[in-house]
Design a protein around this motif. Structure first.
Motif, short mmCIF file in Angstrom:
data_model
loop_
_atom_site.label_atom_id
_atom_site.label_comp_id
_atom_site.label_asym_id
_atom_site.label_seq_id
_atom_site.Cartn_x
_atom_site.Cartn_y
_atom_site.Cartn_z
N ASP A 124 3.62 17.86 9.36
CA ASP A 124 3.10 18.93 10.21
C ASP A 124 1.58 18.94 10.23
O ASP A 124 0.96 19.32 11.23
N GLY A 125 0.98 18.52 9.12
CA GLY A 125 -0.48 18.50 9.04
C GLY A 125 -1.11 17.45 9.93
O GLY A 125 -2.28 17.57 10.31
N GLY A 126 -0.37 16.40 10.24
CA GLY A 126 -0.84 15.39 11.19
C GLY A 126 -1.80 14.35 10.65
O GLY A 126 -2.18 13.43 11.36
N LYS A 127 -2.20 14.46 9.39
CA LYS A 127 -3.17 13.51 8.84
C LYS A 127 -2.52 12.44 7.96
O LYS A 127 -3.17 11.50 7.53
N ILE A 128 -1.22 12.62 7.69
CA ILE A 128 -0.51 11.71 6.80
C ILE A 128 0.64 11.06 7.58
O ILE A 128 1.40 11.75 8.25
N THR A 129 0.73 9.74 7.50
CA THR A 129 1.79 9.00 8.17
C THR A 129 2.83 8.59 7.13
O THR A 129 2.57 7.73 6.28
N VAL A 130 3.98 9.22 7.17
CA VAL A 130 5.06 8.91 6.23
C VAL A 130 5.85 7.73 6.77
O VAL A 130 6.36 7.77 7.90
N ILE A 131 5.96 6.68 5.98
CA ILE A 131 6.64 5.45 6.40
C ILE A 131 7.99 5.34 5.70
O ILE A 131 8.08 5.47 4.49
N ASP A 132 9.03 5.08 6.48
CA ASP A 132 10.38 4.89 5.96
C ASP A 132 10.77 3.44 6.22
O ASP A 132 10.89 3.02 7.37
N TRP A 133 10.99 2.68 5.15
CA TRP A 133 11.32 1.26 5.32
C TRP A 133 12.68 1.09 6.01
O TRP A 133 13.64 1.82 5.70
N ALA A 134 12.75 0.11 6.87
CA ALA A 134 14.02 -0.24 7.52
C ALA A 134 14.98 -0.82 6.49
O ALA A 134 14.56 -1.38 5.46
N ALA A 135 16.27 -0.71 6.77
CA ALA A 135 17.30 -1.18 5.83
C ALA A 135 17.12 -2.66 5.49
O ALA A 135 17.29 -3.07 4.34
N GLU A 136 16.75 -3.47 6.48
CA GLU A 136 16.61 -4.91 6.20
C GLU A 136 15.42 -5.20 5.28
O GLU A 136 15.47 -6.14 4.47
N GLU A 137 14.38 -4.40 5.36
CA GLU A 137 13.23 -4.59 4.46
C GLU A 137 13.58 -4.15 3.04
O GLU A 137 13.18 -4.79 2.06
N ARG A 138 14.34 -3.09 2.93
CA ARG A 138 14.81 -2.66 1.61
C ARG A 138 15.68 -3.75 0.98
O ARG A 138 15.60 -4.03 -0.22
N ALA A 139 16.53 -4.37 1.80
CA ALA A 139 17.41 -5.44 1.30
C ALA A 139 16.59 -6.64 0.84
O ALA A 139 16.91 -7.27 -0.18
N LYS A 140 15.52 -6.98 1.58
CA LYS A 140 14.66 -8.10 1.18
C LYS A 140 14.02 -7.83 -0.19
O LYS A 140 13.98 -8.69 -1.07
#
Length: 339
Positions: free
Chosen positions: A287-303
């Motif tokens: 909501d603050g807009g200054k932080i970009t939260v990144i969620d890894w894709a399933a294939e990257e987690r598997a790697k």
């Protein structure tokens, strides 16, 4: 659940303070935590210590000290063995220098996607028995395990997958966590947790394996490292609650059972409390807009997990105990369809 966990801790503290009929405790113990005073984990641990007094009707009194109170964070095992401390609440991987098995069972990087999986492994997959097989020769007895949950990755730069780890200067604890990140292409740096904020702020490091999102947020880490990775994909530390084996052996069976039960209850409350705080902290950050939260894709987690499993196998070659941990862990994961 957060309100429940907080009220549980508060109720335990109040109830413990009201136990006066039994007089002085039959058993008084001094435990040291690996967390500092005021840290959310330490506050919850204080609630656990108070709950023990309540559960045992005042017969067991545990004084919980913050990190570094009597000895360094990585010296508590020796201190408990020697009787300087009666017990500790700590990340087991701090003792991987003594036996790599400690690092492997404490944080098999990439193995767990939910605390419930680790708790089931400890209770029903042979984990608890392994912990005591490894710990008891050092003069300690393992009571039970907790965890803050899956840790978020703190990052100054966007890290959206394994390829983005290449060359990233990253704080990672010594042992398996550091080994896995190195194998994934990062440049791990061994720093104590107390230096993470300053090192990020001064750009000594680009990222850090530290703790859960809400604690990172509360300590201002996300304000200077604005690309956190959440949910976590890498680290979920086993925090052991152990005590001097001779002191454990001297306890009557009903108090042993009460202590074990108290840790199970505490672990459930801690995970629920911090998970709810994480959700609230992530929303506030977005909501603050200054932080970009990144969620890894399933294939990257598997790697990443595939890289980690290769490192597990290397650790297994370094001691007989590590091989036992590897065999027991991988058997459990295969039986549960997690590997």
């Amino acid at each position: 659940m957060l309100k429940f966990a907080s009220s549980l801790a508060a109720s335990a503290i109040v109830a413990a303070s009201l136990i006066t009929s039994a007089g002085a405790a039959d058993f008084s113990f001094k435990f040291q935590s690996s967390d500092p005073a005021g840290n959310p984990n330490f506050v919850l641990q204080q609630g656990w210590a108070a709950s023990v007094k309540q559960k045992t009707n005042g017969r067991v009194d545990i004084e919980l000290l913050p990190v570094e109170s009597l000895v360094a964070h990585n010296e508590t095992q020796d201190a408990v063995s020697a009787g300087i401390l009666d017990g500790h609440v700590t990340d087991t991987s701090y003792f991987s220098g003594k036996d790599p098995a400690f690092g492997l069972i404490a944080n098999p990087v990439g193995a767990w996607s939910d605390p419930a999986q680790m708790f089931d492994f400890m209770a029903n997959g042979g984990g608890k028995e392994l912990m005591n097989e490894i710990l008891e020769p050092y003069g300690l007895h393992f009571i039970g395990a907790t965890t803050p949950g899956l840790e978020a990755l703190v990052a100054r730069v966007p890290i959206r997958g394994v390829a983005d780890l290449k060359g990233v200067k990253m704080r990672a604890p010594e042992g398996l966590v550091q080994q896995v990140f190195a194998a994934a292409g990062a440049a791990p740096v061994n720093l104590p947790g107390s230096e993470v904020f300053t090192s990020l702020d001064k750009r000594v490091i680009d990222a850090a394996d530290y703790t859960v999102f809400s604690t990172n947020q509360a300590q201002g880490l996300n304000d200077i490292a604005t690309f956190p990775v959440y949910p976590g994909f890498h680290s979920m530390p086993l925090v052991e609650i152990s005590m001097n084996k001779q002191s454990w052996d001297a306890l009557p069976d009903d108090l042993k059972a009460a202590l074990e039960e108290s840790v199970v209850e505490f672990a459930t409350a801690q995970v629920a409390a911090l998970a709810e705080k994480d959700l609230a902290a992530v929303k506030a950050a977005q909501d603050g807009g200054k932080i970009t939260v990144i969620d890894w894709a399933a294939e990257e987690r598997a790697k990443f997990r595939a890289i980690a499993m290769g490192e597990w196998a290397k650790v297994a070659e370094r001691s007989d105990n590590a091989k036992k941990v590897y065999d027991t862990l991988t058997t459990y994961l295969k039986e549960k369809g997690l590997m």
